[in-house]
Design a protein around this motif. Structure first.
Motif, PDB file in Angstrom:
ATOM      1  N   LEU A 268       0.801  -1.228   0.000  1.00  0.00           N
ATOM      2  CA  LEU A 268       0.000   0.000   0.000  1.00  0.00           C
ATOM      3  C   LEU A 268       0.837   1.283   0.000  1.00  0.00           C
ATOM      4  O   LEU A 268       0.474   2.265  -0.656  1.00  0.00           O
ATOM      5  N   ALA A 269       1.942   1.278   0.744  1.00  0.00           N
ATOM      6  CA  ALA A 269       2.717   2.521   0.901  1.00  0.00           C
ATOM      7  C   ALA A 269       3.193   3.086  -0.443  1.00  0.00           C
ATOM      8  O   ALA A 269       3.111   4.300  -0.660  1.00  0.00           O
ATOM      9  N   PRO A 270       3.685   2.244  -1.372  1.00  0.00           N
ATOM     10  CA  PRO A 270       4.129   2.816  -2.654  1.00  0.00           C
ATOM     11  C   PRO A 270       2.993   3.481  -3.440  1.00  0.00           C
ATOM     12  O   PRO A 270       3.206   4.525  -4.059  1.00  0.00           O
ATOM     13  N   TRP A 271       1.791   2.899  -3.403  1.00  0.00           N
ATOM     14  CA  TRP A 271       0.684   3.538  -4.134  1.00  0.00           C
ATOM     15  C   TRP A 271       0.375   4.901  -3.545  1.00  0.00           C
ATOM     16  O   TRP A 271       0.118   5.860  -4.266  1.00  0.00           O
ATOM     17  N   LEU A 272       0.371   4.975  -2.233  1.00  0.00           N
ATOM     18  CA  LEU A 272       0.037   6.252  -1.590  1.00  0.00           C
ATOM     19  C   LEU A 272       1.151   7.281  -1.794  1.00  0.00           C
ATOM     20  O   LEU A 272       0.888   8.456  -2.019  1.00  0.00           O
ATOM     21  N   SER A 273       2.402   6.807  -1.751  1.00  0.00           N
ATOM     22  CA  SER A 273       3.530   7.744  -1.905  1.00  0.00           C
ATOM     23  C   SER A 273       3.603   8.309  -3.310  1.00  0.00           C
ATOM     24  O   SER A 273       4.145   9.392  -3.523  1.00  0.00           O
ATOM     25  N   SER A 274       3.096   7.561  -4.286  1.00  0.00           N
ATOM     26  CA  SER A 274       3.171   8.042  -5.663  1.00  0.00           C
ATOM     27  C   SER A 274       1.844   8.647  -6.134  1.00  0.00           C
ATOM     28  O   SER A 274       1.744   9.110  -7.259  1.00  0.00           O
ATOM     29  N   HIS A 275       0.832   8.646  -5.273  1.00  0.00           N
ATOM     30  CA  HIS A 275      -0.481   9.158  -5.665  1.00  0.00           C
ATOM     31  C   HIS A 275      -0.407  10.677  -5.842  1.00  0.00           C
ATOM     32  O   HIS A 275       0.030  11.395  -4.943  1.00  0.00           O
ATOM     33  N   MET A 276      -0.843  11.167  -7.009  1.00  0.00           N
ATOM     34  CA  MET A 276      -0.668  12.585  -7.315  1.00  0.00           C
ATOM     35  C   MET A 276      -1.646  13.493  -6.568  1.00  0.00           C
ATOM     36  O   MET A 276      -1.522  14.710  -6.622  1.00  0.00           O
ATOM     37  N   ASP A 277      -2.658  12.916  -5.899  1.00  0.00           N
ATOM     38  CA  ASP A 277      -3.566  13.777  -5.139  1.00  0.00           C
ATOM     39  C   ASP A 277      -3.327  13.658  -3.633  1.00  0.00           C
ATOM     40  O   ASP A 277      -4.158  14.051  -2.827  1.00  0.00           O
ATOM     41  N   VAL A 278      -2.169  13.118  -3.280  1.00  0.00           N
ATOM     42  CA  VAL A 278      -1.760  13.100  -1.872  1.00  0.00           C
ATOM     43  C   VAL A 278      -0.710  14.196  -1.708  1.00  0.00           C
ATOM     44  O   VAL A 278       0.197  14.317  -2.526  1.00  0.00           O
ATOM     45  N   ASN A 279      -0.848  15.016  -0.665  1.00  0.00           N
ATOM     46  CA  ASN A 279       0.056  16.162  -0.498  1.00  0.00           C
ATOM     47  C   ASN A 279       1.246  15.891   0.410  1.00  0.00           C
ATOM     48  O   ASN A 279       2.225  16.624   0.375  1.00  0.00           O
ATOM     49  N   ALA A 280       1.129  14.860   1.246  1.00  0.00           N
ATOM     50  CA  ALA A 280       2.215  14.604   2.196  1.00  0.00           C
ATOM     51  C   ALA A 280       2.172  13.153   2.638  1.00  0.00           C
ATOM     52  O   ALA A 280       1.105  12.518   2.595  1.00  0.00           O
ATOM     53  N   VAL A 281       3.327  12.638   3.033  1.00  0.00           N
ATOM     54  CA  VAL A 281       3.368  11.264   3.562  1.00  0.00           C
ATOM     55  C   VAL A 281       4.143  11.224   4.870  1.00  0.00           C
ATOM     56  O   VAL A 281       5.158  11.902   5.029  1.00  0.00           O
ATOM     57  N   ASP A 282       3.625  10.413   5.772  1.00  0.00           N
ATOM     58  CA  ASP A 282       4.324  10.124   7.021  1.00  0.00           C
ATOM     59  C   ASP A 282       4.749   8.661   6.929  1.00  0.00           C
ATOM     60  O   ASP A 282       3.910   7.762   6.912  1.00  0.00           O
ATOM     61  N   LEU A 283       6.067   8.445   6.826  1.00  0.00           N
ATOM     62  CA  LEU A 283       6.573   7.089   6.572  1.00  0.00           C
ATOM     63  C   LEU A 283       7.032   6.396   7.856  1.00  0.00           C
ATOM     64  O   LEU A 283       7.823   5.455   7.805  1.00  0.00           O
ATOM     65  N   THR A 284       6.510   6.837   8.987  1.00  0.00           N
ATOM     66  CA  THR A 284       6.950   6.296  10.281  1.00  0.00           C
ATOM     67  C   THR A 284       6.958   4.768  10.314  1.00  0.00           C
ATOM     68  O   THR A 284       7.899   4.157  10.817  1.00  0.00           O
ATOM     69  N   GLY A 285       5.924   4.147   9.763  1.00  0.00           N
ATOM     70  CA  GLY A 285       5.805   2.692   9.884  1.00  0.00           C
ATOM     71  C   GLY A 285       6.449   1.903   8.757  1.00  0.00           C
ATOM     72  O   GLY A 285       6.285   0.689   8.672  1.00  0.00           O
ATOM     73  N   CYS A 286       7.178   2.592   7.871  1.00  0.00           N
ATOM     74  CA  CYS A 286       7.823   1.898   6.750  1.00  0.00           C
ATOM     75  C   CYS A 286       9.191   1.388   7.165  1.00  0.00           C
ATOM     76  O   CYS A 286       9.980   2.138   7.727  1.00  0.00           O
ATOM     77  N   PRO A 287       9.521   0.128   6.848  1.00  0.00           N
ATOM     78  CA  PRO A 287      10.903  -0.296   7.047  1.00  0.00           C
ATOM     79  C   PRO A 287      11.822   0.554   6.159  1.00  0.00           C
ATOM     80  O   PRO A 287      11.381   1.096   5.138  1.00  0.00           O
ATOM     81  N   ASP A 288      13.096   0.667   6.565  1.00  0.00           N
ATOM     82  CA  ASP A 288      14.013   1.620   5.936  1.00  0.00           C
ATOM     83  C   ASP A 288      14.060   1.587   4.421  1.00  0.00           C
ATOM     84  O   ASP A 288      13.952   2.606   3.752  1.00  0.00           O
ATOM     85  N   GLU A 289      14.236   0.392   3.875  1.00  0.00           N
ATOM     86  CA  GLU A 289      14.416   0.283   2.427  1.00  0.00           C
ATOM     87  C   GLU A 289      13.173   0.767   1.682  1.00  0.00           C
ATOM     88  O   GLU A 289      13.252   1.512   0.711  1.00  0.00           O
ATOM     89  N   LEU A 290      12.014   0.361   2.203  1.00  0.00           N
ATOM     90  CA  LEU A 290      10.753   0.778   1.598  1.00  0.00           C
ATOM     91  C   LEU A 290      10.573   2.296   1.745  1.00  0.00           C
ATOM     92  O   LEU A 290      10.114   2.970   0.816  1.00  0.00           O
ATOM     93  N   ALA A 291      10.974   2.813   2.894  1.00  0.00           N
ATOM     94  CA  ALA A 291      10.816   4.254   3.140  1.00  0.00           C
ATOM     95  C   ALA A 291      11.601   5.065   2.117  1.00  0.00           C
ATOM     96  O   ALA A 291      11.128   6.094   1.630  1.00  0.00           O
ATOM     97  N   VAL A 292      12.800   4.601   1.781  1.00  0.00           N
ATOM     98  CA  VAL A 292      13.619   5.342   0.820  1.00  0.00           C
ATOM     99  C   VAL A 292      12.938   5.366  -0.546  1.00  0.00           C
ATOM    100  O   VAL A 292      12.852   6.417  -1.194  1.00  0.00           O
ATOM    101  N   SER A 293      12.418   4.228  -0.979  1.00  0.00           N
ATOM    102  CA  SER A 293      11.776   4.227  -2.298  1.00  0.00           C
ATOM    103  C   SER A 293      10.479   5.034  -2.267  1.00  0.00           C
ATOM    104  O   SER A 293      10.119   5.694  -3.239  1.00  0.00           O
ATOM    105  N   CYS A 294       9.784   5.005  -1.135  1.00  0.00           N
ATOM    106  CA  CYS A 294       8.566   5.832  -1.014  1.00  0.00           C
ATOM    107  C   CYS A 294       8.929   7.315  -1.049  1.00  0.00           C
ATOM    108  O   CYS A 294       8.214   8.128  -1.631  1.00  0.00           O
ATOM    109  N   GLU A 295      10.042   7.648  -0.414  1.00  0.00           N
ATOM    110  CA  GLU A 295      10.481   9.045  -0.403  1.00  0.00           C
ATOM    111  C   GLU A 295      10.810   9.498  -1.833  1.00  0.00           C
ATOM    112  O   GLU A 295      10.507  10.622  -2.228  1.00  0.00           O
ATOM    113  N   GLN A 296      11.418   8.603  -2.596  1.00  0.00           N
ATOM    114  CA  GLN A 296      11.709   8.926  -4.002  1.00  0.00           C
ATOM    115  C   GLN A 296      10.418   9.132  -4.791  1.00  0.00           C
ATOM    116  O   GLN A 296      10.286  10.086  -5.553  1.00  0.00           O
TER     117      GLN A 296
END
Lengths: 289, 476
Positions: free
Chosen positions: A219-247
């Motif tokens: 789920l996190a990648p879909w939300l991180s790349s969703h163009m109608d989402v303005n911000a993400v809080d990646l607190t619960g993402c494991p490190d590797e996933l968090a980096v790709s979500c941040e990208q």
């Protein structure tokens, strides 16, 4: 011969989207076990489509919620605290199951959760005074900076702290007028759905908080790349996933919260989780007669 | 239109060296690579100077110098001492203001009236303002004893070269960071002059390092593993790339990116003032302004009246020699930018909008574009959606306040907006609904060091100016 003991009526755990409790459109579920490995329930395993529906619901709720008075938002958050207190026993039981903690410890966590909500509720009509400013510009202008909510925030809730951690990431996002889509703790999602039942009965408008259960990595990648989402809080993402979500989040310049290291949810929070999802608007007007 | 005798500002005030090295650790050094480029005067295409395109090794050397200065000197200096260095710099800028204004107009193409009356006063004011913060950070509401971040990598654009340098360097230094700054490749000269100002101020070596270059230098700088902070002002496209490449690194990032501001005029607005505001909104600095009011939203009932007045006013604008004190519109900064403005304007015509420019003689040499209006613009047109970054205004109409808000917010950008009406409650209602970081009501394009500036949505994040501007350079 003894009387047969009564069979309990189990709860079906579903998603919480736009104020309703749908199953995942995908029809999928996954098994949630206690910390000892016993079967607890089948939780909905949300899909990309569910995530998108949740974003739509959050976007729809944004004008109303961000336009509500700060006093009103504060009262509603306080109301959530009241409802939570009323269901204390249920949360204690769920925390004992989910985390394998003692009933006493679970009670402390439930109490801390209620107190956390009360703390944030009070900020609704005060954060503006702390964050805003009347700016003394060098000229005949009225110049005022105020803070406004960023918009729709996707929150990956912490894996640990299925109740206190969860409320500690939701409350600061919504108290200022943002709406959110929350991915619950994958391991211990059940308290989040019970929390949704609390939210649904607390005068919180549908769509302000939307809760998804399922696989964070899905789920996190879909939300991180969703163009109608303005911000993400990646607190619960494991490190590797968090980096790709941040990208992925860079695509539409989402504001990203990724706290360093492990957060101690018992500790007194700072303003960071509120200010990360606030925008500063500065208004100019000439002064004259 | 009145005839004016030419009134050029003297070029003798500036002393441009034929060739520049890099400013690293308080000294001028030759680049370790051998790539060089020339910066030209966009009004005449005359070569002004040669400069280095700093290599990765150069960037590494500059970051090391900044790190060393941070650890040995600047990071340990009491705030009150940092403050005095910044006050010194502010004073030297004031003393050398005319020289710097001429240099800026030469290298950038902006009218001397603007570099002299807007850019330079704001540059000095910015250093003055943040100088005062250096020993008061504990009162900024960001913790009792907020700590600096370390080394800041700063990449700035060509539209306000020295002003953007001030917006970056002043708060960074006030908060106790050291910096490596890369000016834009078409406008390096005032940043290089600033290096000399650092020396005149006896700023400790390595606190400010200036590396010139183009995109590759900028990328090497923001990607350098030993920088703690990245600050960028420029296009949303490059901002996206930086956000992506910084992702996962834990570097603190602030971005001030593009815009497509709506300037909204209601039927009760003071028309003459609104016309001046529209002109200032889009033709200030040739429209090379991220917060330019590039979409005029005019209430339908006054469209004809407003456009007639606007066209009359545009016919009096004087385009030409940036050093002439009478000039309103200077040169487009580069051939590449001129090509972009031309191509988007052609797209405007092709998509069916109607183009208008006053009759306006264009000099033979240099890069020029006349003030241009497009009417009959639809929201779907490229000229209504994309940032042109030139003197091109797209006119759209609306009937109700709600429609104005809907159209104004219909953009991935959210940097600024303008509202013109005599009704106070409507101003506040509009200001509340507009999703933009700066709202100018009955004015436009005002800036002040005490006033936070920055965008919503894809216009970036973080604020520059005011107390808010400190957060970007402190570990909070």
């Amino acid at each position: 011969m003894t009387e047969p003991s009564r069979l309990t009526v189990r709860k079906t755990y579903k998603l919480y989207i736009g104020g309703a409790f749908p199953r995942s459109e995908s029809g999928r579920s996954y098994v949630v076990t206690s910390s000892k490995g016993d079967f607890l329930a089948n939780a909905s395993r949300a899909s990309r489509k569910d995530a998108r529906d949740a974003v739509t619901a959050a976007r729809k709720a944004f004008p109303g919620w961000s336009g509500a008075t700060a006093y009103n938002r504060g009262q509603i958050l306080y109301r959530v605290a009241e409802m939570l207190e009323g269901r204390r026993a249920q949360f204690v039981a769920e925390l004992v199951d989910a985390d394998g903690v003692s009933a006493r410890r679970a009670g402390e966590l439930a109490d801390a959760t209620v107190d956390r909500l009360v703390w944030y509720a009070g900020w609704s009509d005060k954060i503006g005074a702390i964050q805003g400013a009347a700016n003394p510009v060098a000229g005949p202008y009225f110049n005022l900076s105020t803070s406004e909510p960023t918009g729709v925030v996707a929150v990956v809730a912490p894996q640990e702290g299925p109740l206190l951690g969860l409320i500690s990431v939701i409350a600061p996002v919504i108290v200022t007028g943002n709406t959110c889509v929350v991915v619950a703790s994958e391991r211990a999602p059940l308290p989040s759905i019970t929390l949704a039942e609390v939210l649904a009965t607390s005068d919180l408008p549908g769509g302000v908080v939307n809760l998804l259960t399922g696989k964070v990595a899905e789920l996190a990648p879909w939300l991180s790349s969703h163009m109608d989402v303005n911000a993400v809080d990646l607190t619960g993402c494991p490190d590797e996933l968090a980096v790709s979500c941040e990208q992925d989040a860079a695509e539409n310049l989402k504001r990203v919260l990724r706290p360093p290291g492990k957060t101690d949810w018992q500790a007194q929070p700072t303003l960071d989780r509120m200010t990360k999802f606030l925008e500063t608007k500065t208004i100019w007007h000439p002064i004259g007669i | 239109m009145f005839e004016y005798a030419p009134a050029p500002e003297s070029r003798d005030l500036v002393d441009i060296r034929p060739s520049y090295g890099l400013f690293v650790n308080g000294e001028w050094v030759d680049s370790l690579g051998d790539e060089r480029d020339k910066t030209i005067n966009p009004a005449s295409e005359e070569v002004l100077a040669e400069f280095s395109l700093a290599s990765e090794a150069d960037v590494d050397r500059a970051v090391s110098a900044a790190r060393k200065a941070y650890e040995s000197v600047w990071g340990r200096l009491p705030g009150s001492e940092r403050a005095k260095y910044l006050f010194r710099i502010a004073r030297i800028i004031q003393e050398r203001a005319r020289e710097l204004a001429v240099l800026e107009s030469l290298d950038n193409g902006k009218p001397i009236r603007e570099s002299r009356d807007v850019d330079l006063p704001l540059v000095a004011a910015h250093f003055f303002y943040y100088a005062g913060w250096a020993d008061k950070l504990g009162y900024a509401g960001l913790g009792a004893d907020p700590r600096p971040l370390g080394v800041a990598a700063q990449v700035i654009p060509w539209n306000f070269p020295l002003l953007m340098l001030a917006w970056k360097i002043a708060p960074a230094l006030a908060c106790g960071n050291t910096v490596v700054l890369k000016p834009a490749e078409t406008t390096p000269l005032t940043a290089l002059a600033f290096a000399d100002i650092c020396r005149q101020a006896d700023l400790p070596p390595g606190v400010v390092n200036i590396v010139t270059g183009a995109g590759a230098t900028g990328q090497a700088l923001v990607d350098h593993p030993d920088v703690n902070k990245v600050a960028f002002t420029g296009s949303t496209e490059v901002g996206r790339m930086i956000a992506r490449s910084v992702a996962g690194s834990r570097k603190k990032l602030t971005l001030e990116l593009g815009g497509k501001a709506a300037n909204i005029v209601f039927d009760d607005a003071a028309l003459d003032q609104a016309v001046e505001g529209i002109v200032n909104g889009i033709f200030f600095n040739q429209g090379h302004v991220c917060c330019a009011g590039s979409r005029l939203l005019v209430q339908e009932s006054i469209e004809t009246e407003l456009l007639d007045a606007l066209k009359r006013r545009l016919s009096t604008l004087r385009l030409g020699d940036p050093l002439d004190k009478n000039t309103d519109i200077g040169a487009i900064n580069s051939a590449a930018q001129l090509a972009k403005i031309k191509s988007l304007s052609e797209a405007g015509e092709q998509e069916g909008a109607e183009r208008w420019s006053p009759s306006c003689p264009i000099p033979d040499k240099g890069f020029w574009f006349p003030p241009t209006l497009f009417t009959g613009v639809a929201q779907s047109h490229r000229i209504a959606r994309e940032e042109i970054f030139g003197p091109v205004l797209s006119v759209l109409t609306f009937r109700t306040p709600a429609e104005a808000v809907e159209k104004a917010n219909n953009s991935p950008y959210g940097l600024s907006a303008g509202v013109w009406t005599e009704k106070g409650s409507r101003i506040l209602w509009m200001a509340d609904k507009l999703r933009a970081g700066v709202v100018w009501a009955n004015t436009f394009n005002r800036f002040d060091p005490t006033s936070p500036f920055g965008g919503y949505k894809e216009s970036g994040y973080g604020r520059e100016g005011g107390r808010h501007g400190l957060e970007a350079y402190l570990d909070v």
